[in-house]
Design an enzyme around this catalytic site. Structure first.
Site, PDB file in Angstrom:
ATOM      1  N   ASP A  31       0.820  -1.206   0.000  1.00  9.00           N
ATOM      2  CA  ASP A  31       0.000   0.000   0.000  1.00  9.00           C
ATOM      3  C   ASP A  31       0.860   1.264   0.000  1.00  9.00           C
ATOM      4  O   ASP A  31       2.083   1.211   0.199  1.00  9.00           O
ATOM      5  CB  ASP A  31      -0.909   0.019   1.230  1.00  9.00           C
ATOM      6  CG  ASP A  31      -2.026  -1.003   1.131  1.00  9.00           C
ATOM      7  OD1 ASP A  31      -2.372  -1.392   0.010  1.00  9.00           O
ATOM      8  OD2 ASP A  31      -2.537  -1.422   2.192  1.00  9.00           O
ATOM      9  N   TYR A  47       6.955 -10.059   7.044  1.00  7.60           N
ATOM     10  CA  TYR A  47       6.866  -8.613   7.217  1.00  7.60           C
ATOM     11  C   TYR A  47       7.446  -8.213   8.567  1.00  7.60           C
ATOM     12  O   TYR A  47       7.448  -8.995   9.520  1.00  7.60           O
ATOM     13  CB  TYR A  47       5.405  -8.148   7.168  1.00  7.60           C
ATOM     14  CG  TYR A  47       4.815  -8.039   5.786  1.00  7.60           C
ATOM     15  CD1 TYR A  47       4.883  -6.844   5.070  1.00  7.60           C
ATOM     16  CD2 TYR A  47       4.159  -9.122   5.201  1.00  7.60           C
ATOM     17  CE1 TYR A  47       4.316  -6.731   3.814  1.00  7.60           C
ATOM     18  CE2 TYR A  47       3.591  -9.014   3.932  1.00  7.60           C
ATOM     19  CZ  TYR A  47       3.678  -7.819   3.243  1.00  7.60           C
ATOM     20  OH  TYR A  47       3.122  -7.710   1.999  1.00  7.60           O
TER      21      TYR A  47
END
Length: 312
Positions: free
Chosen positions: A58, A116
């Protein structure tokens, strides 16, 4: 056609996310990372193409190990690809590696797992050097409680409670292989003494046992005293940096940010660790914590099935 696998690192602050948009107005005037890389490839070899990535990060999200596949008819050596693209890309986007991949390699479909890292600046004073990459939370966080809460999210579950709307999937079941809290002592130069500045410590928190692993960086120094805010096993942590690392076979839309926001609620003492299991089983997004800001999130690495990838 030749298939080249690129490993890409980028600071996503000034980009409107990964995916190219049809209308520039959708990006608020910011370029996308996909467009930026495709233009650099065209400038280098003259081929106009649409590249594929392991996933769409994003706006504001960073990467150290994004994976991209490029299909080309050129015969340029791999090192030429890396150097030529870096010479044409802005400085906040770097090609780390260029490798030959199997002809049928797909950076999205052939993924085995992704990892992540979410980074939190938990110092008393915000570190200006990490303000683009860390979520600043000056309130002390109980990291040991956060790690206990994290244990309820390791395994195969329906993670619908941690998925934002807007990206429908056939299933919201995912398998989380690891969810760990890592604390960095005195990484904030505003808080360091001369001694601390030369001697940072990474501490990995283990649920129920506090600190299970201690790694000394640069040179050995004594472990922090058992009393005081730096001892994570005895309550709230208020050091400089907390890293939340999560690895799974796949992620739902905003899943890492929703999990982070939920764990922070536990760290602030608003929820008990056991509440996370209740939230998980409810499969109701309104019960979980708010999404953490995007700028603290970084894609660390993507792991592939070697038989699919065709390379080691």
């Amino acid at each position: 056609m030749r298939c080249i696998k690129l490993t890409v690192a980028y600071d996503g602050t000034d980009y409107a996310g990964w995916q190219a948009q049809v209308e520039s107005a959708m990006t608020g005037g910011k370029p996308t990372l996909q467009q930026t890389l495709e233009r650099a490839i065209e400038a280098f070899c003259g081929e106009k193409m649409r590249i594929l990535a392991s996933g769409r990060t994003d706006a504001g999200v960073h990467a150290l190990g994004q994976v991209v596949s490029v299909r080309t008819e050129t015969n340029y050596p791999l090192e030429v690809w890396r150097k030529a693209l870096n010479a044409r890309l802005p400085l906040d986007v770097r090609i780390l590696r260029a490798e030959e991949a199997a002809e049928n390699f797909h950076p999205t479909h052939d993924t085995k797992s992704k990892r992540y890292r979410y980074q939190i600046d938990n110092g008393v004073i915000q570190n200006p050097f990490t303000r683009r990459t860390h979520w600043f939370i000056p309130q002390p966080l109980d990291v040991a409680a956060m790690q206990r809460a994290a244990t309820y999210l390791v395994g195969t579950y329906d993670f619908a409670s941690f998925e934002s709307t807007g990206s429908p999937r056939s299933t919201s079941v995912r398998t989380v292989y690891d969810l760990s809290m890592i604390c960095c002592v005195s990484s904030n130069p505003l808080l360091c003494t001369d001694f601390d500045a030369e001697s940072r410590v990474l501490e990995r928190v283990d649920a129920g046992r506090g600190i299970s692993e201690l790694r000394h960086l640069e040179r050995d120094i004594p472990q922090p005293d058992s009393s005081g805010p730096k001892n994570m096993a005895n309550g709230p942590w208020n050091g400089s940096e907390i890293q939340i690392e999560i690895e799974a076979d796949g992620f739902l839309y905003n899943m890492v940010r929703a999990i982070t926001g939920t764990l922070v609620q536990v760290g602030k003492g608003r929820w008990q660790p056991e509440q996370v299991a209740v939230i998980r089983d409810a499969r109701n997004r309104t019960l979980a914590g708010p999404n953490a800001p995007p700028h603290g999130l970084c894609l660390l690495r993507v792991v592939y099935h070697h038989s699919k990838q065709g390379i080691e």
